[in-house]
Design a protein around this motif. Structure first.
Motif, short mmCIF file in Angstrom:
data_model
loop_
_atom_site.label_atom_id
_atom_site.label_comp_id
_atom_site.label_asym_id
_atom_site.label_seq_id
_atom_site.Cartn_x
_atom_site.Cartn_y
_atom_site.Cartn_z
N PRO A 128 0.80 -1.27 -0.08
CA PRO A 128 -0.06 0.10 0.14
C PRO A 128 0.85 1.27 -0.08
N PRO A 129 0.36 2.40 -0.73
CA PRO A 129 1.19 3.68 -0.82
C PRO A 129 1.50 4.02 0.72
N GLU A 186 2.50 2.43 3.36
CA GLU A 186 3.65 1.39 3.57
C GLU A 186 4.75 1.94 3.00
N GLN A 187 4.52 2.25 1.60
CA GLN A 187 5.67 2.66 0.86
C GLN A 187 6.31 4.00 1.67
N ILE A 188 5.41 4.83 1.75
CA ILE A 188 5.70 6.09 2.26
C ILE A 188 6.57 5.70 3.71
N ARG A 189 5.98 5.07 4.62
CA ARG A 189 6.64 4.75 5.92
C ARG A 189 7.98 4.18 5.67
N GLN A 190 8.13 3.17 4.93
CA GLN A 190 9.36 2.32 4.52
C GLN A 190 10.50 3.41 4.15
N ALA A 219 1.10 14.49 0.17
CA ALA A 219 0.30 14.14 -0.61
C ALA A 219 0.06 14.52 -2.14
N ALA A 220 0.10 16.06 -2.24
CA ALA A 220 0.25 16.78 -3.59
C ALA A 220 1.28 16.37 -4.50
N GLY A 228 -5.02 11.30 3.45
CA GLY A 228 -5.11 10.53 4.70
C GLY A 228 -4.28 9.29 4.53
N THR A 229 -3.83 9.11 3.18
CA THR A 229 -2.62 8.15 2.96
C THR A 229 -1.26 8.45 3.58
N VAL A 230 -0.88 9.93 3.54
CA VAL A 230 0.00 10.47 4.32
C VAL A 230 -0.11 10.59 5.43
#
Length: 139
Positions: free
Chosen positions: A17-18, A20-24, A48-49, A56-58
């Motif tokens: 999921p996006p 999780e990619q950001i977190r990683q 996000a932009a 919400g993803t970020v």
């Protein structure tokens, strides 16, 4: 690199999921030292932009990072890196050696991560982590 220069790349077709990619990726930047304690991350709205995902993803990625102790979020200061967890030098050297050997053998990052995850599953844990289970019924 500061939080304003944060370079993240999302693969929206990946099974990960996006958020999780950001977190990683943020976690990797902290571990590598390209983000240091006190660096501010971009606002959730700005990131996000930039990435073309929902705010919400970020926010979810930032919450996960905060739960892991890598960042702290406050209203007036935003999301700030608290610092990397202390990793013994021997473990850091072993990780760098694994990365170098894997790349020399032609393995991609995903394959290297799979090798490490497999090794983690095979290694006995000092403090076993148990999956949460529902409470036993009262008798």
């Amino acid at each position: 690199m500061s939080g304003d220069d944060l370079a993240l790349v999302l693969d929206l077709d990946a099974p990960i999921p996006p958020y999780e990619q950001i977190r990683q990726q943020v976690s990797a930047h902290v571990s590598a030292g390209s983000l240091s304690a006190g660096d501010r991350l971009p606002s959730a709205r700005a990131l996000a932009a930039d990435l073309g995902v929902a705010v919400g993803t970020v926010n979810r990625a930032y919450r996960e990072l905060e739960a892991g102790g890598l960042v702290v979020s406050r209203r007036r200061t935003g999301t700030v890196v608290t610092g990397a967890p202390t990793v013994p030098d021997s473990v850091q050297r072993a990780a760098e050696e694994l990365a170098a050997r894997g790349r020399a053998a032609g393995l991609g990052d995903g394959a290297l991560l799979d090798v490490l995850r497999g090794a983690l599953l095979a290694a006995p844990a000092a403090h076993p982590v148990r999956a949460s289970s529902p409470p036993a019924p009262a008798r």
